[in-house]
Design an enzyme around this catalytic site. Structure first.
Site, PDB file in Angstrom:
ATOM      1  N   SER A  58       0.838  -1.204   0.000  1.00  0.00           N
ATOM      2  CA  SER A  58       0.000   0.000   0.000  1.00  0.00           C
ATOM      3  C   SER A  58       0.872   1.253   0.000  1.00  0.00           C
ATOM      4  O   SER A  58       0.384   2.356  -0.266  1.00  0.00           O
ATOM      5  CB  SER A  58      -0.940   0.006   1.209  1.00  0.00           C
ATOM      6  N   ASP A  96       5.457  -7.071   2.515  1.00  0.00           N
ATOM      7  CA  ASP A  96       4.630  -7.610   1.424  1.00  0.00           C
ATOM      8  C   ASP A  96       5.481  -8.103   0.267  1.00  0.00           C
ATOM      9  O   ASP A  96       6.380  -7.398  -0.204  1.00  0.00           O
ATOM     10  CB  ASP A  96       3.706  -6.500   0.892  1.00  0.00           C
ATOM     11  N   LYS A 125       4.432 -11.419   3.532  1.00  0.00           N
ATOM     12  CA  LYS A 125       2.993 -11.634   3.332  1.00  0.00           C
ATOM     13  C   LYS A 125       2.740 -11.836   1.835  1.00  0.00           C
ATOM     14  O   LYS A 125       3.264 -11.079   1.011  1.00  0.00           O
ATOM     15  CB  LYS A 125       2.180 -10.457   3.866  1.00  0.00           C
ATOM     16  N   GLU A 127      -0.333 -12.393  -1.053  1.00  0.00           N
ATOM     17  CA  GLU A 127      -1.770 -12.324  -1.343  1.00  0.00           C
ATOM     18  C   GLU A 127      -2.222 -13.568  -2.108  1.00  0.00           C
ATOM     19  O   GLU A 127      -1.523 -14.040  -3.013  1.00  0.00           O
ATOM     20  CB  GLU A 127      -2.072 -11.078  -2.183  1.00  0.00           C
ATOM     21  N   GLU A 194      -9.228  -9.468   4.464  1.00  0.00           N
ATOM     22  CA  GLU A 194      -9.545  -8.073   4.122  1.00  0.00           C
ATOM     23  C   GLU A 194     -10.923  -7.977   3.476  1.00  0.00           C
ATOM     24  O   GLU A 194     -11.219  -8.662   2.476  1.00  0.00           O
ATOM     25  CB  GLU A 194      -8.463  -7.514   3.177  1.00  0.00           C
TER      26      GLU A 194
HETATM   27  O1  KIV Z   1      -0.480  -3.312   1.835  1.00  0.00           O
HETATM   28  C1  KIV Z   1      -1.151  -3.213   2.887  1.00  0.00           C
HETATM   29  O2  KIV Z   1      -1.167  -2.185   3.562  1.00  0.00           O
HETATM   30  C2  KIV Z   1      -1.928  -4.375   3.302  1.00  0.00           C
HETATM   31  C3  KIV Z   1      -2.870  -4.205   4.455  1.00  0.00           C
HETATM   32  C4  KIV Z   1      -3.958  -3.270   4.150  1.00  0.00           C
HETATM   33  C5  KIV Z   1      -3.360  -5.492   4.977  1.00  0.00           C
HETATM   34  O3  KIV Z   1      -1.799  -5.403   2.730  1.00  0.00           O
END
Ligand code: KIV
Length: 276
Positions: A58, A96, A125, A127, A194
Site C-alpha cells: 500500500s 509484502d 505476506k 496475497e 480483508e
Molecule cells: O499493503 C497493505 O497495507 C496491506 C494491508 C492493508 C493489509 O496489505
C-alpha cells in the site's frame, strides 16, 4: 544536518517471533498490526503497544501516490523494509511480497523473500492462495515465515473490478474457507482477512489454529490491521467504512506548518537562540 535519534525502548512485551502470534491466539490476546513504510514512522511506532509492523505494498498508494499497488517491485519493497527495520530494530516486521512475485515459481519467490528478510523483515505476506500454494510451502520449508492474505487482495484489483467487499455469495464464501484451510495446511503462521463479511471472518477464525488479522472483516478476527495514515487521519478524503480515525493528523500538520510559515513571515523565526 537532521538525523534520526537512537531508536526508542521497545513497547512492553513486543512479539519477537512467529511463536508470539500462536501464543496470542491461544490466550485470546488481540494482535495489533499497523503499516510502516519509513524509518521515521517505524521509530515512533516502536514506542507504542503495536505487536507488529507491516511494510505493505500500500506504500505505492499512500506514499507514492499511485492508483494501485501494482507498481511495487522487490527492490522498492526492500528499500521500504530496510528503512522500517532501521527505525524499529526490535519490532517484528512483515513485508509484502509485491505484485506477481509469488507467481514466477518457487525460485523467483525465494529470491524476493530472501531480499526482504535481508532488508530486515522477519516474515513476508503473500496475497491469494490458488496457483501458488507450492510457493508458500517452499518458502515455509526454506525457513521463511509466511503470512497469508485473503478476501480483498488489492494486487488483483483489475480482476475484482475495484476495491469491494469480497466473498458475499455462498459459493465465494466456500472458496475463501477452502483457501484459508489450504494456506494453513501450507504452513502460513497468520492470515490477513480483508473486506469480507464479519460472519465469514469469525467462522474462518474459529476454524483455524493460526490467528487471523482483519481489515474490514469485523470484530471476530484474532487481531486488526490498519494503514497508519488512515488511523491517524493523514489521508483526508479517504474514509472507507472500515476505517476509524483516532487523530486528526491532517489538521495537526496544517496547523503546525501554518504556524511555521506565519513566524517566518512575521520575522520571529529564527530567533537569536535559533541562530549562530
Ligand atoms: O499493503 C497493505 O497495507 C496491506 C494491508 C492493508 C493489509 O496489505
Amino acid at each position: 544536518m537532521t538525523r534520526l535519534a537512537d531508536p526508542p525502548a521497545p513497547a512492553a512485551r513486543p512479539l519477537d517471533s512467529i511463536h508470539g502470534f500462536a501464543a496470542a491466539k491461544a490466550t485470546g490476546r488481540k494482535l495489533v498490526m499497523v503499516t510502516a513504510y519509513d524509518a521515521w514512522s517505524a521509530r515512533l511506532l516502536a514506542a507504542t503497544p503495536v505487536d507488529c509492523l507491516l511494510v505493505g505494498d500500500s506504500a505505492m498508494m499512500v506514499v507514492h501516490g499511485e492508483a494501485d499497488t501494482l507498481g511495487a517491485t522487490p527492490d522498492i519493497m526492500a528499500l521500504h523494509t530496510r528503512a522500517v527495520a532501521r527505525g524499529a530494530p526490535r519490532t517484528f516486521i512483515v513485508a509484502d511480497m509485491p505484485f506477481l512475485s509469488a507467481r514466477r515459481g518457487p525460485g523467483a519467490a525465494l529470491d524476493c523473500a530472501a531480499g526482504l528478510l535481508r532488508a530486515g523483515a522477519h516474515a513476508v505476506k503473500i496475497e491469494g492462495a490458488r496457483g501458488h500454494l507450492d510457493v508458500v510451502r517452499h518458502l515455509v520449508e526454506s525457513g521463511i515465515p509466511v503470512m497469508g492474505h485473503l478476501g480483498l487482495t488489492p494486487q488483483r484489483v483489475h480482476v475484482l473490478g475495484g476495491y469491494k467487499v469480497q466473498a458475499r455469495s455462498a459459493a465465494d464464501g466456500d472458496r475463501l474457507r477452502e483457501d484459508a484451510a489450504a494456506l494453513a495446511a501450507a504452513g502460513v503462521f497468520a492470515l490477513v482477512l480483508e473486506c469480507i463479511p464479519r460472519e465469514l471472518a469469525a467462522e474462518v477464525t474459529a476454524a483455524l489454529a493460526i490467528p487471523t488479522i482483519g481489515i474490514g472483516a469485523g470484530p471476530g478476527c484474532d487481531g486488526q490491521v490498519l494503514v497508519l495514515h488512515d488511523l491517524l487521519g493523514l489521508n483526508p478524503g479517504f474514509r472507507p467504512r472500515f476505517v476509524r480515525q483516532w487523530a486528526d493528523g491532517a489538521a495537526l500538520v496544517g496547523r503546525g506548518v501554518a504556524r511555521f510559515a506565519a513566524a517566518v513571515r512575521r520575522g520571529t523565526f529564527p530567533a537569536d537562540k535559533e541562530s549562530f
